[in-house]
Scaffold this motif. Structure first.
Motif, PDB file in Angstrom:
ATOM      1  N   ALA A   1       0.834  -1.205   0.000  1.00 39.32           N
ATOM      2  CA  ALA A   1       0.000   0.000   0.000  1.00 39.32           C
ATOM      3  C   ALA A   1       0.865   1.250   0.000  1.00 39.32           C
ATOM      4  CB  ALA A   1      -0.923  -0.002   1.214  1.00 39.32           C
ATOM      5  N   GLN A   2       0.369   2.292  -0.637  1.00 39.84           N
ATOM      6  CA  GLN A   2       1.045   3.583  -0.644  1.00 39.84           C
ATOM      7  C   GLN A   2       0.075   4.641  -0.159  1.00 39.84           C
ATOM      8  OE1 GLN A   2       2.874   4.526  -4.369  1.00 39.84           O
ATOM      9  NE2 GLN A   2       3.825   2.540  -4.562  1.00 39.84           N
ATOM     10  N   CYS A   3       0.607   5.648   0.508  1.00 43.20           N
ATOM     11  CA  CYS A   3      -0.210   6.723   1.063  1.00 43.20           C
ATOM     12  C   CYS A   3       0.396   8.058   0.646  1.00 43.20           C
ATOM     13  CB  CYS A   3      -0.251   6.618   2.587  1.00 43.20           C
ATOM     14  SG  CYS A   3      -1.146   7.959   3.384  1.00 43.20           S
ATOM     15  N   ALA A   4      -0.392   8.895   0.004  1.00 46.82           N
ATOM     16  CA  ALA A   4       0.093  10.201  -0.449  1.00 46.82           C
ATOM     17  C   ALA A   4      -0.317  11.328   0.498  1.00 46.82           C
ATOM     18  CB  ALA A   4      -0.436  10.489  -1.846  1.00 46.82           C
ATOM     19  N   THR A   5      -1.031  11.014   1.566  1.00 43.34           N
ATOM     20  CA  THR A   5      -1.456  12.032   2.525  1.00 43.34           C
ATOM     21  C   THR A   5      -0.239  12.624   3.217  1.00 43.34           C
ATOM     22  OG1 THR A   5      -3.495  10.818   2.914  1.00 43.34           O
ATOM     23  CG2 THR A   5      -2.872  12.437   4.575  1.00 43.34           C
ATOM     24  N   PRO A   6      -0.142  13.957   3.295  1.00 45.01           N
ATOM     25  CA  PRO A   6       1.009  14.551   3.987  1.00 45.01           C
ATOM     26  C   PRO A   6       1.062  14.110   5.451  1.00 45.01           C
ATOM     27  CG  PRO A   6      -0.139  16.215   2.708  1.00 45.01           C
ATOM     28  CD  PRO A   6      -0.997  14.984   2.692  1.00 45.01           C
ATOM     29  N   THR A   7       2.236  13.715   5.861  1.00 47.56           N
ATOM     30  CA  THR A   7       2.474  13.328   7.250  1.00 47.56           C
ATOM     31  C   THR A   7       3.747  14.019   7.716  1.00 47.56           C
ATOM     32  OG1 THR A   7       3.699  11.364   6.564  1.00 47.56           O
ATOM     33  CG2 THR A   7       1.350  11.073   6.992  1.00 47.56           C
TER      34      THR A   7
ATOM     35  N   THR B   1      -3.617   7.071   9.397  1.00 47.60           N
ATOM     36  CA  THR B   1      -3.477   7.962   8.244  1.00 47.60           C
ATOM     37  C   THR B   1      -3.479   7.163   6.948  1.00 47.60           C
ATOM     38  OG1 THR B   1      -2.215   9.534   9.574  1.00 47.60           O
ATOM     39  CG2 THR B   1      -2.038   9.747   7.193  1.00 47.60           C
ATOM     40  N   ALA B   2      -2.727   6.073   6.906  1.00 49.81           N
ATOM     41  CA  ALA B   2      -2.647   5.237   5.697  1.00 49.81           C
ATOM     42  C   ALA B   2      -4.000   4.627   5.350  1.00 49.81           C
ATOM     43  CB  ALA B   2      -1.593   4.154   5.882  1.00 49.81           C
ATOM     44  N   ALA B   3      -4.811   4.350   6.376  1.00 47.86           N
ATOM     45  CA  ALA B   3      -6.131   3.758   6.155  1.00 47.86           C
ATOM     46  C   ALA B   3      -7.190   4.817   5.842  1.00 47.86           C
ATOM     47  CB  ALA B   3      -6.551   2.959   7.387  1.00 47.86           C
ATOM     48  N   GLY B   4      -6.798   6.093   5.870  1.00 43.06           N
ATOM     49  CA  GLY B   4      -7.747   7.171   5.583  1.00 43.06           C
ATOM     50  C   GLY B   4      -8.641   7.521   6.752  1.00 43.06           C
ATOM     51  N   ASN B   5      -8.210   7.193   7.966  1.00 40.92           N
ATOM     52  CA  ASN B   5      -9.032   7.426   9.158  1.00 40.92           C
ATOM     53  C   ASN B   5      -8.614   8.646   9.962  1.00 40.92           C
ATOM     54  OD1 ASN B   5     -10.459   5.094   8.554  1.00 40.92           O
ATOM     55  ND2 ASN B   5      -9.060   3.807   9.706  1.00 40.92           N
ATOM     56  N   THR B   6      -8.010   9.630   9.332  1.00 43.56           N
ATOM     57  CA  THR B   6      -7.627  10.854  10.043  1.00 43.56           C
ATOM     58  C   THR B   6      -8.243  12.060   9.342  1.00 43.56           C
ATOM     59  OG1 THR B   6      -5.577  11.042   8.792  1.00 43.56           O
ATOM     60  CG2 THR B   6      -5.440   9.906  10.896  1.00 43.56           C
ATOM     61  N   GLN B   7      -8.356  13.132  10.061  1.00 40.72           N
ATOM     62  CA  GLN B   7      -8.969  14.352   9.535  1.00 40.72           C
ATOM     63  C   GLN B   7      -7.960  15.495   9.423  1.00 40.72           C
ATOM     64  OE1 GLN B   7     -12.163  14.494   8.454  1.00 40.72           O
ATOM     65  NE2 GLN B   7     -12.128  12.301   8.819  1.00 40.72           N
ATOM     66  N   ARG B   8      -6.708  15.200   9.257  1.00 46.30           N
ATOM     67  CA  ARG B   8      -5.678  16.230   9.171  1.00 46.30           C
ATOM     68  C   ARG B   8      -5.795  16.977   7.845  1.00 46.30           C
ATOM     69  NH1 ARG B   8       0.028  13.968   9.938  1.00 46.30           N
ATOM     70  NH2 ARG B   8      -0.204  14.562  12.094  1.00 46.30           N
ATOM     71  N   ASP B   9      -5.743  18.313   7.923  1.00 47.77           N
ATOM     72  CA  ASP B   9      -5.809  19.141   6.716  1.00 47.77           C
ATOM     73  C   ASP B   9      -4.447  19.274   6.053  1.00 47.77           C
ATOM     74  OD1 ASP B   9      -8.531  19.640   7.036  1.00 47.77           O
ATOM     75  OD2 ASP B   9      -8.159  21.366   8.312  1.00 47.77           O
ATOM     76  N   GLY B  10      -3.383  19.347   6.845  1.00 43.17           N
ATOM     77  CA  GLY B  10      -2.044  19.525   6.312  1.00 43.17           C
ATOM     78  C   GLY B  10      -1.003  19.411   7.406  1.00 43.17           C
ATOM     79  N   VAL B  11       0.246  19.567   7.030  1.00 37.20           N
ATOM     80  CA  VAL B  11       1.342  19.495   7.999  1.00 37.20           C
ATOM     81  C   VAL B  11       2.207  20.737   7.899  1.00 37.20           C
ATOM     82  CG1 VAL B  11       1.427  16.974   8.078  1.00 37.20           C
ATOM     83  CG2 VAL B  11       2.810  18.178   6.404  1.00 37.20           C
ATOM     84  N   ILE B  12       2.808  21.073   9.013  1.00 37.90           N
ATOM     85  CA  ILE B  12       3.721  22.208   9.090  1.00 37.90           C
ATOM     86  C   ILE B  12       5.134  21.685   8.914  1.00 37.90           C
ATOM     87  CG2 ILE B  12       4.633  23.993  10.624  1.00 37.90           C
ATOM     88  CD1 ILE B  12       1.837  23.991  11.951  1.00 37.90           C
TER      89      ILE B  12
ATOM     90  N   HIS C   1       1.284  14.342  22.816  1.00 38.70           N
ATOM     91  CA  HIS C   1       1.828  13.805  21.574  1.00 38.70           C
ATOM     92  C   HIS C   1       1.079  14.428  20.406  1.00 38.70           C
ATOM     93  CE1 HIS C   1       2.565  10.422  24.517  1.00 38.70           C
ATOM     94  NE2 HIS C   1       3.748  10.912  24.249  1.00 38.70           N
ATOM     95  N   ALA C   2       1.758  15.285  19.669  1.00 45.72           N
ATOM     96  CA  ALA C   2       1.109  16.062  18.619  1.00 45.72           C
ATOM     97  C   ALA C   2       0.798  15.253  17.366  1.00 45.72           C
ATOM     98  CB  ALA C   2       1.991  17.255  18.249  1.00 45.72           C
ATOM     99  N   GLY C   3       1.468  14.156  17.155  1.00 44.05           N
ATOM    100  CA  GLY C   3       1.316  13.417  15.908  1.00 44.05           C
ATOM    101  C   GLY C   3       0.118  12.492  15.886  1.00 44.05           C
ATOM    102  N   LEU C   4      -0.037  11.828  14.737  1.00 44.49           N
ATOM    103  CA  LEU C   4      -1.110  10.860  14.525  1.00 44.49           C
ATOM    104  C   LEU C   4      -0.513   9.496  14.215  1.00 44.49           C
ATOM    105  CD1 LEU C   4      -3.346  13.008  12.135  1.00 44.49           C
ATOM    106  CD2 LEU C   4      -3.654  12.670  14.591  1.00 44.49           C
ATOM    107  N   ASP C   5      -1.259   8.459  14.495  1.00 42.03           N
ATOM    108  CA  ASP C   5      -0.836   7.095  14.172  1.00 42.03           C
ATOM    109  C   ASP C   5      -0.808   6.952  12.652  1.00 42.03           C
ATOM    110  OD1 ASP C   5      -0.554   4.354  13.768  1.00 42.03           O
ATOM    111  OD2 ASP C   5      -2.058   3.806  15.274  1.00 42.03           O
ATOM    112  N   LEU C   6       0.350   6.610  12.096  1.00 37.22           N
ATOM    113  CA  LEU C   6       0.495   6.483  10.645  1.00 37.22           C
ATOM    114  C   LEU C   6      -0.393   5.394  10.052  1.00 37.22           C
ATOM    115  CD1 LEU C   6       4.334   7.019  10.367  1.00 37.22           C
ATOM    116  CD2 LEU C   6       2.554   8.530   9.473  1.00 37.22           C
ATOM    117  N   ALA C   7      -0.721   4.371  10.825  1.00 39.11           N
ATOM    118  CA  ALA C   7      -1.618   3.324  10.327  1.00 39.11           C
ATOM    119  C   ALA C   7      -3.013   3.906  10.090  1.00 39.11           C
ATOM    120  CB  ALA C   7      -1.676   2.153  11.298  1.00 39.11           C
TER     121      ALA C   7
END
Length: 122
Positions: A22-28, A57-68, A49-55
């Motif tokens: 699997a590949q994920c193009a969502t900014p992390t 994010t890869a599954a499309g279960n996060t609501q992040r708009d972008g990354v700094i 902990h400011a981050g999100l679980d990458l799993a």
């Protein structure tokens, strides 16, 4: 801060959490690595902990708009915000701005900052 500097490839292998191939193009961000490791160890994360679980994010279960992002050298800094569609960069020393469409402008050679048609894009 072109993709060559801002984009850090990451390969994760943990069959119970990441689908093979699997590949994920969502900014992390690398800030996401700690919450991911804590989730693998079944240790809960907290607000510190400011981050999100990458799993997730890869599954499309996060609501992040972008990354700094930030790049600093010799006391000079570039600061940016990257979304699925755009990348905004600000240079503090000379007060310059850049805005790129990430998909339509792969070489990032067309600066849209200052173009009224792109005011307020996210």
């Amino acid at each position: 801060m072109l993709d060559a500097a801002a984009r850090v490839p990451l390969i994760a292998r943990y069959p119970q959490r990441f689908a093979a191939g699997a590949q994920c193009a969502t900014p992390t961000t690398l800030v996401d690595v700690l919450p991911t490791c804590l989730a693998v160890a079944d240790i809960g994360t907290s607000a510190q902990h400011a981050g999100l679980d990458l799993a997730d994010t890869a599954a499309g279960n996060t609501q992040r708009d972008g990354v700094i992002c930030q790049f600093q050298q010799d006391g000079k800094g570039l600061y940016g915000y990257i979304t699925d569609g755009y990348k905004y960069i600000y240079s503090a020393p000379d007060n310059k701005e850049w805005l790129f469409r990430r998909v339509a402008d792969k070489p990032e050679d067309r600066n849209l900052a200052g173009n009224p048609a792109f005011t307020g894009v996210t």
